[in-house]
Write a protein that holds these residues in place. Structure first.
Motif, PDB file in Angstrom:
ATOM      1  N   PHE A 199     -12.856  27.196  -9.011  1.00 27.97           N
ATOM      2  CA  PHE A 199     -13.685  26.947  -7.825  1.00 27.97           C
ATOM      3  C   PHE A 199     -14.010  25.455  -7.789  1.00 27.97           C
ATOM      4  CE2 PHE A 199     -18.119  27.174  -5.870  1.00 27.97           C
ATOM      5  CZ  PHE A 199     -17.635  27.282  -4.574  1.00 27.97           C
ATOM      6  N   SER A 200     -14.108  24.932  -6.565  1.00 28.19           N
ATOM      7  CA  SER A 200     -14.338  23.489  -6.401  1.00 28.19           C
ATOM      8  C   SER A 200     -15.649  23.015  -7.013  1.00 28.19           C
ATOM      9  CB  SER A 200     -14.311  23.131  -4.908  1.00 28.19           C
ATOM     10  OG  SER A 200     -15.226  23.944  -4.192  1.00 28.19           O
ATOM     11  N   ASP A 201     -16.675  23.866  -7.020  1.00 24.39           N
ATOM     12  CA  ASP A 201     -18.009  23.441  -7.442  1.00 24.39           C
ATOM     13  C   ASP A 201     -18.662  24.460  -8.366  1.00 24.39           C
ATOM     14  OD1 ASP A 201     -18.787  20.970  -5.499  1.00 24.39           O
ATOM     15  OD2 ASP A 201     -17.449  22.386  -4.498  1.00 24.39           O
TER      16      ASP A 201
ATOM     17  N   PRO B  68      -6.788  32.306  -5.353  1.00 25.51           N
ATOM     18  CA  PRO B  68      -7.073  33.656  -5.852  1.00 25.51           C
ATOM     19  C   PRO B  68      -5.840  34.568  -5.745  1.00 25.51           C
ATOM     20  CG  PRO B  68      -8.839  32.899  -4.428  1.00 25.51           C
ATOM     21  CD  PRO B  68      -7.765  31.858  -4.337  1.00 25.51           C
TER      22      PRO B  68
ATOM     23  N   ALA C  83     -19.192  33.428  -6.210  1.00 26.09           N
ATOM     24  CA  ALA C  83     -19.424  34.342  -5.090  1.00 26.09           C
ATOM     25  C   ALA C  83     -18.593  33.961  -3.873  1.00 26.09           C
ATOM     26  CB  ALA C  83     -20.916  34.365  -4.734  1.00 26.09           C
ATOM     27  N   ASN C  84     -18.490  32.652  -3.596  1.00 29.86           N
ATOM     28  CA  ASN C  84     -17.807  32.239  -2.366  1.00 29.86           C
ATOM     29  C   ASN C  84     -16.330  32.630  -2.354  1.00 29.86           C
ATOM     30  OD1 ASN C  84     -18.145  31.046   0.209  1.00 29.86           O
ATOM     31  ND2 ASN C  84     -16.970  29.263  -0.492  1.00 29.86           N
ATOM     32  N   THR C  85     -15.712  32.635  -3.530  1.00 28.46           N
ATOM     33  CA  THR C  85     -14.296  32.991  -3.615  1.00 28.46           C
ATOM     34  C   THR C  85     -14.090  34.449  -3.205  1.00 28.46           C
ATOM     35  OG1 THR C  85     -14.093  31.416  -5.433  1.00 28.46           O
ATOM     36  CG2 THR C  85     -12.298  33.014  -5.156  1.00 28.46           C
TER      37      THR C  85
ATOM     38  N   PHE D 237     -16.263  36.353  -1.557  1.00 31.07           N
ATOM     39  CA  PHE D 237     -16.778  36.533  -0.188  1.00 31.07           C
ATOM     40  C   PHE D 237     -15.713  36.119   0.830  1.00 31.07           C
ATOM     41  CE2 PHE D 237     -18.942  34.617   3.509  1.00 31.07           C
ATOM     42  CZ  PHE D 237     -19.642  35.713   3.975  1.00 31.07           C
ATOM     43  N   THR D 238     -15.073  34.974   0.564  1.00 35.20           N
ATOM     44  CA  THR D 238     -14.066  34.453   1.503  1.00 35.20           C
ATOM     45  C   THR D 238     -12.811  35.329   1.491  1.00 35.20           C
ATOM     46  OG1 THR D 238     -14.926  32.232   1.119  1.00 35.20           O
ATOM     47  CG2 THR D 238     -12.763  32.380   2.148  1.00 35.20           C
TER      48      THR D 238
ATOM     49  N   PRO E  14     -18.662  30.869   7.550  1.00 36.76           N
ATOM     50  CA  PRO E  14     -19.648  31.444   6.628  1.00 36.76           C
ATOM     51  C   PRO E  14     -19.170  31.414   5.174  1.00 36.76           C
ATOM     52  CG  PRO E  14     -19.361  32.852   8.546  1.00 36.76           C
ATOM     53  CD  PRO E  14     -18.270  31.815   8.607  1.00 36.76           C
ATOM     54  N   GLY E  15     -20.094  31.172   4.282  1.00 33.43           N
ATOM     55  CA  GLY E  15     -19.760  31.132   2.865  1.00 33.43           C
ATOM     56  C   GLY E  15     -21.017  31.218   2.020  1.00 33.43           C
ATOM     57  N   ILE E  16     -20.828  31.128   0.697  1.00 35.31           N
ATOM     58  CA  ILE E  16     -21.950  31.195  -0.245  1.00 35.31           C
ATOM     59  C   ILE E  16     -21.829  30.014  -1.187  1.00 35.31           C
ATOM     60  CG2 ILE E  16     -23.008  32.502  -2.129  1.00 35.31           C
ATOM     61  CD1 ILE E  16     -21.802  35.048  -0.809  1.00 35.31           C
ATOM     62  N   PHE E  17     -22.814  29.145  -1.148  1.00 36.26           N
ATOM     63  CA  PHE E  17     -22.742  27.938  -1.970  1.00 36.26           C
ATOM     64  C   PHE E  17     -24.145  27.358  -2.095  1.00 36.26           C
ATOM     65  CE2 PHE E  17     -21.418  23.271  -2.233  1.00 36.26           C
ATOM     66  CZ  PHE E  17     -21.140  23.350  -3.582  1.00 36.26           C
TER      67      PHE E  17
ATOM     68  N   LYS F 155     -26.307  31.783   1.501  1.00 36.38           N
ATOM     69  CA  LYS F 155     -25.236  32.149   2.433  1.00 36.38           C
ATOM     70  C   LYS F 155     -25.499  31.382   3.706  1.00 36.38           C
ATOM     71  CE  LYS F 155     -23.532  36.343   2.422  1.00 36.38           C
ATOM     72  NZ  LYS F 155     -23.536  37.827   2.600  1.00 36.38           N
TER      73      LYS F 155
ATOM     74  N   GLN G  26     -15.068  24.317   4.450  1.00 30.65           N
ATOM     75  CA  GLN G  26     -14.331  24.836   3.299  1.00 30.65           C
ATOM     76  C   GLN G  26     -12.923  25.203   3.735  1.00 30.65           C
ATOM     77  OE1 GLN G  26     -16.146  28.587   2.086  1.00 30.65           O
ATOM     78  NE2 GLN G  26     -16.775  29.054   4.162  1.00 30.65           N
ATOM     79  N   ASP G  27     -12.035  25.416   2.740  1.00 31.39           N
ATOM     80  CA  ASP G  27     -10.673  25.805   3.099  1.00 31.39           C
ATOM     81  C   ASP G  27     -10.557  27.333   3.151  1.00 31.39           C
ATOM     82  OD1 ASP G  27     -10.266  26.810   0.537  1.00 31.39           O
ATOM     83  OD2 ASP G  27      -8.949  25.181  -0.114  1.00 31.39           O
TER      84      ASP G  27
ATOM     85  N   ASN H 100      -9.463  29.411   1.188  1.00 25.91           N
ATOM     86  CA  ASN H 100      -9.755  30.105  -0.060  1.00 25.91           C
ATOM     87  C   ASN H 100     -11.204  29.950  -0.506  1.00 25.91           C
ATOM     88  OD1 ASN H 100      -7.093  31.161  -0.642  1.00 25.91           O
ATOM     89  ND2 ASN H 100      -6.486  29.027  -0.908  1.00 25.91           N
ATOM     90  N   GLY H 101     -12.019  29.324   0.355  1.00 21.62           N
ATOM     91  CA  GLY H 101     -13.425  29.163  -0.019  1.00 21.62           C
ATOM     92  C   GLY H 101     -13.684  27.998  -0.957  1.00 21.62           C
ATOM     93  N   GLN H 102     -12.729  27.073  -1.057  1.00 21.20           N
ATOM     94  CA  GLN H 102     -13.001  25.845  -1.818  1.00 21.20           C
ATOM     95  C   GLN H 102     -13.751  24.896  -0.887  1.00 21.20           C
ATOM     96  OE1 GLN H 102     -12.411  26.172  -4.842  1.00 21.20           O
ATOM     97  NE2 GLN H 102     -10.673  27.566  -5.003  1.00 21.20           N
ATOM     98  N   ILE H 103     -14.883  24.368  -1.390  1.00 24.91           N
ATOM     99  CA  ILE H 103     -15.725  23.519  -0.554  1.00 24.91           C
ATOM    100  C   ILE H 103     -14.985  22.210  -0.256  1.00 24.91           C
ATOM    101  CG2 ILE H 103     -17.967  22.354  -0.410  1.00 24.91           C
ATOM    102  CD1 ILE H 103     -18.042  25.492  -0.426  1.00 24.91           C
TER     103      ILE H 103
END
Lengths: 244, 391
Positions: A38-40, A62, A86-88, A90-91, B273-276, B280, B285-286, B288-291
Motif C-alpha cells: 500500500f502507498s501509505d 492486489p 482497508a483502502n485496498t 474497500f477499493t 471514495p476510499g479509506i485513508f 472514509k 487515488q488509482d 487499486n486504491g493507492q493514494i
C-alpha cells in the motif's frame, strides 16, 4: 507446542520471488502473512514501508498477488493470511475481495486500520467466504480486550508494544496480563507480533502466549539479499523456531 | 455524537490508537458542557488570538469587478496569521485538561505547525512538528518560526515528502507515544472525533460572519467562498450557513497545473471514495486504491483527500467544489495585493481567484474567507514568477 507466523511483503523483489520465499518459509511456519503493498502503510515501520514502496514500483497490484497465490501448493495456500490496508480491500470491493480469498483457498485476512468499531462493514463478507478476519489487540486496549477477544477468529494478533512494526532490541510491555484477560473469554490462539526478531524474543513470547509473529526481520533480509534471499530466510526461520 | 456524515467519516485507525481516540471523544464531549473550559477558551480566542475577526467590505475589488458586493472574513488577521489558531487553541487546552504534556502535529504550509507551536509555548507544553521535506524547503520561514517558538521540527522524507506523508509520520509517532501526547490534527479530517471537533472549533468563523453580514447588509450572503485542502477553514466558514438553503457554499480546491493534468490536488473533482488517514472520504487515488501523489503550488492544499463532512456536502449537493489552478491563484495573490492592499495566503488566493473568475455567476453579497495571510508565500511566489528571492 508453540506456533510461528512469518510475514513478507508481496512483490519484493518480484512476485516470482515472493512465491519462492513463501515456499522456503512454509515448512517452519504455521501461517504465513503476505502483505499487499500500500502507498501509505501507517502501521508499518521503515523496513516494511520500504518493501511496500519497492513492490509498488514493481507494479504489484492486489489482483497480481491473488494470481501468485493461485500458483502455490494448496497446502501452503491454506496457511496464507493476507495483510491489507482497508483502502485496498474497500477499493477492490469487500465482497469480491473475500470471494477471491476463498477461490484461492486462503486462511485469513488482517486489516491493521480496521478496528473493532468498523469491523461490521467487512466481517459479513469474511464470514460468508469462510475467511478468518483477524482481530488485533494492543497494549493500549485495556478495557476493550474482552470485547475484542470474544469476536476473534483464527488467531488473535497481540501487538507486543506501542508504535509501528519493526525490529526492537527489547520488549517492555507485560503481555501476560493481557493474555490472561483474553483467556477468560476465548481459546483462540494468541500470537504476539511487532518488534520480534531474535530466538530469545521468540522464546520469551512463547512463554506467555501461543507463539510469535516475525516480519521485519525477514523483510530486512530480503532487502539485503534480494533475489538470492531464499536460503537466508530458511536459515533465519530455523534459528527462530529451533525451540518451538 | 455521530462518527459519520452519511457514509463518510468513521475511525479507521490501528487498535493501538483506539483507546486514545475514544478517550479524546469523551473528553471533548465533557468539555462542551464544562463552563470553565468554555470561558477559558473564549478568553484565549479573544484576548490572545484577536477574535472576533473583522468582516471587511472590499470596496476596490467590488468596484473593479463590477459584480456583487464582496466581503472578506479576515482570518488572516488572527494571531499567527491564519484560521489554524482557532482549532489549535481548542485542542491544546483540551489536551492540557486531559493531562497531556506534549503536542505533536503535521503541517503542510507551516501555518498549523506555527499555530501548534504557539499554543504549546503559551500553555507550557512540549511540541514536535512533522513536515514533509518539500514543504520544509518551500516554507523555510515558517520552519524558523516554529523553532523560534520552541518546537522541534522533524523533516519527513518518505513518499511524496508533503502534507500526506507528514500526517502518516505524525500518526506513527502517536502510536509510539500515547500516554502523555495529544495529536493536534490540523484539519477536519482523520478519525472521529477529529472532523467534528475541529469543525466545531472552526465554526466560530461562520458564527461571527453570519452576525456581521446581517449587521452590515441586513441579509444573508448569496455565497460563501473558501479554499479547501483538508477543509477546516471552509467548513468553519460554511457551518452556520448550512441550514440557509439560499446561501451558496463554494469550496475551491487546488487544480495545480490543471484538474485534467496529473499534477493537481482536486479531490472532489477527480477523487473517489476510499479509506485513508482514519476516515472514509474522497481521495485522489488509482484504480487499486493507492493514494495518488498530488501537487499544488500551495503547500496547505497539497493533500490527496478531503474531510468527510465535505465529501458529504459534495455528495448531497449542499456545497459545490470548484478547481482553481496555480496560475489563477498566483494571479489572484497579486491582484488582491495591488487592489486591496492585502497579501493573501496562496491557499486563500484560490478562493479569491474563483470570485474573480466567476463573478458574473455570483449573487451578492459574497463572503470570501481569507483564511491566512501571504507573508509566508512571498518568497516562493517570487521564485514562481522567476524572481531570485530567498529568505
Amino acid at each position: 507446542m508453540s506456533k510461528f507466523i512469518s510475514y513478507i511483503t508481496a512483490g519484493d523483489p518480484s512476485l516470482e520471488k515472493t512465491k519462492e520465499f513463501v515456499e522456503a518459509l512454509s515448512e517452519h511456519s504455521d501461517l504465513i502473512e503476505i502483505g499487499i503493498p500500500f502507498s501509505d502503510p501507517v502501521a508499518e515501520g521503515e523496513v516494511i514501508q520500504a518493501a511496500s514502496l519497492r513492490a509498488l514500483q514493481n507494479g504489484v497490484t492486489p489482483a497480481k498477488v491473488f494470481d501468485m497465490a493461485d500458483t502455490l501448493d494448496p497446502a501452503i495456500r491454506r496457511k496464507i493470511v493476507l495483510l491489507t490496508y482497508a483502502n485496498t480491500a474497500f477499493t477492490y470491493g469487500y465482497e469480491a475481495f473475500f470471494r477471491r480469498c476463498r477461490s484461492c483457498g486462503l486462511y485469513g485476512v488482517i486489516i491493521p486500520d480496521l478496528p473493532y468499531e468498523e469491523r461490521g462493514e467487512v466481517a459479513p463478507f469474511a464470514g460468508q467466504n469462510g475467511i478468518h478476519l483477524i482481530t488485533l489487540i494492543a497494549p493500549t486496549s485495556a478495557d476493550r480486550v474482552r470485547t475484542l477477544a470474544k469476536d476473534a477468529s483464527g488467531f488473535i494478533y497481540l501487538v507486543s508494544s506501542l508504535g509501528v512494526t519493526g525490529i526492537r532490541s527489547e520488549l517492555s510491555v507485560d503481555l501476560s496480563g493481557i493474555v490472561a484477560q483474553i483467556r477468560e473469554v476465548t481459546d483462540t490462539p494468541v500470537m504476539v507480533g511487532f518488534g520480534i526478531a531474535t530466538p530469545e524474543q521468540v522464546n520469551a513470547v512463547n512463554a506467555v502466549a501461543d507463539g510469535a509473529i516475525v516480519g521485519s526481520a525477514f523483510v530486512k533480509l530480503i532487502a539485503e539479499q534480494g533475489a538470492a534471499a531464499a536460503p537466508h530466510l530458511s536459515k533465519l526461520i530455523k534459528e527462530l523456531t529451533f525451540h518451538v | 455524537m455521530s462518527a459519520r456524515f452519511g457514509e463518510f467519516g468513521g475511525r479507521y485507525v490501528p487498535e493501538t490508537l483506539m483507546s486514545a481516540v475514544v478517550e479524546l471523544e469523551k473528553a471533548y464531549e465533557a468539555s462542551k458542557k464544562d463552563r470553565a473550559f468554555q470561558t477559558e477558551l473564549a478568553g484565549l480566542l479573544n484576548d490572545y488570538a484577536g477574535r472576533p475577526s473583522r468582516l471587511y467590505f472590499a470596496a476596490n475589488m467590488t468596484e473593479d469587478l463590477g459584480g456583487p458586493r464582496i466581503y472578506f472574513k479576515r482570518e488572516d488577521l488572527n494571531h499567527t496569521g491564519s484560521h489554524k489558531i482557532n482549532n489549535v487553541l481548542g485542542q491544546a487546552l483540551l489536551a492540557k485538561k486531559m493531562g497531556k504534556t506534549r503536542l505533536i502535529a503535521e503541517t503542510g504550509a507551516g501555518q498549523h505547525g506555527v499555530a501548534t507551536a504557539t499554543a504549546a509555548a503559551l500553555l507550557k507544553m512540549e511540541c514536535e512538528i512533522f513536515m514533509g521535506r518539500e514543504d520544509v524547503a518551500r516554507q523555510a520561514l515558517n520552519v524558523y518560526r516554529m523553532k523560534l517558538l520552541g518546537a522541534a521540527v522533524h523533516t519527513v522524507t518518505g513518499g511524496t515528502e508533503t502534507l500526506k506523508d507528514a500526517v502518516n509520520e505524525t500518526m506513527r509517532e502517536w502510536t509510539r507515544r500515547i500516554g502523555d501526547t495529544h495529536y493536534v490534527l490540523g484539519s477536519v479530517m482523520g478519525p472521529h472525533p477529529f472532523p467534528t471537533m475541529v469543525r466545531d472549533f472552526q465554526s466560530v468563523i461562520s458564527r461571527e460572519a453570519r452576525e456581521q453580514i446581517l449587521s452590515a447588509e441586513g441579509r444573508l450572503p448569496g455565497a460563501v467562498v473558501a479554499c479547501v485542502g483538508g477543509g477546516s477553514n471552509a467548513i468553519g466558514a460554511f457551518y452556520h450557513f448550512i441550514g440557509d438553503a439560499d446561501v451558496k457554499l463554494i469550496g475551491c480546491e487546488a487544480a495545480g497545473l490543471g484538474a485534467d493534468t496529473p499534477q493537481n490536488a482536486a479531490t472532489v473533482t477527480n477523487g473517489s471514495p476510499g479509506i485513508f488517514h482514519g476516515m472514509k472520504s474522497l481521495f485522489c487515488q488509482d484504480e487499486n486504491g493507492q493514494i495518488a501523489p498530488v501537487y499544488s503550488i500551495s503547500a496547505g492544499l497539497d493533500y490527496p483527500g478531503i474531510g468527510p463532512e465535505h465529501a458529504y456536502l459534495a455528495k448531497t449537493g449542499r456545497a459545490q467544489y470548484e478547481a482553481v489552478s496555480d496560475s489563477e491563484a498566483v494571479d489572484a495573490f497579486e491582484y488582491l495585493s495591488k487592489t486591496e492592499g492585502i497579501i493573501p495566503a496562496i491557499e486563500s488566493a484560490h478562493a479569491v481567484a474563483y470570485v474573480i473568475k466567476k463573478v458574473e455567476r455570483l449573487a451578492g453579497p459574497v463572503i470570501v474567507n481569507l483564511s491566512g495571510r501571504g507573508d509566508k508565500d512571498a518568497a516562493s511566489i517570487a521564485r514562481y514568477k522567476g524572481v531570485e528571492l530567498y529568505e
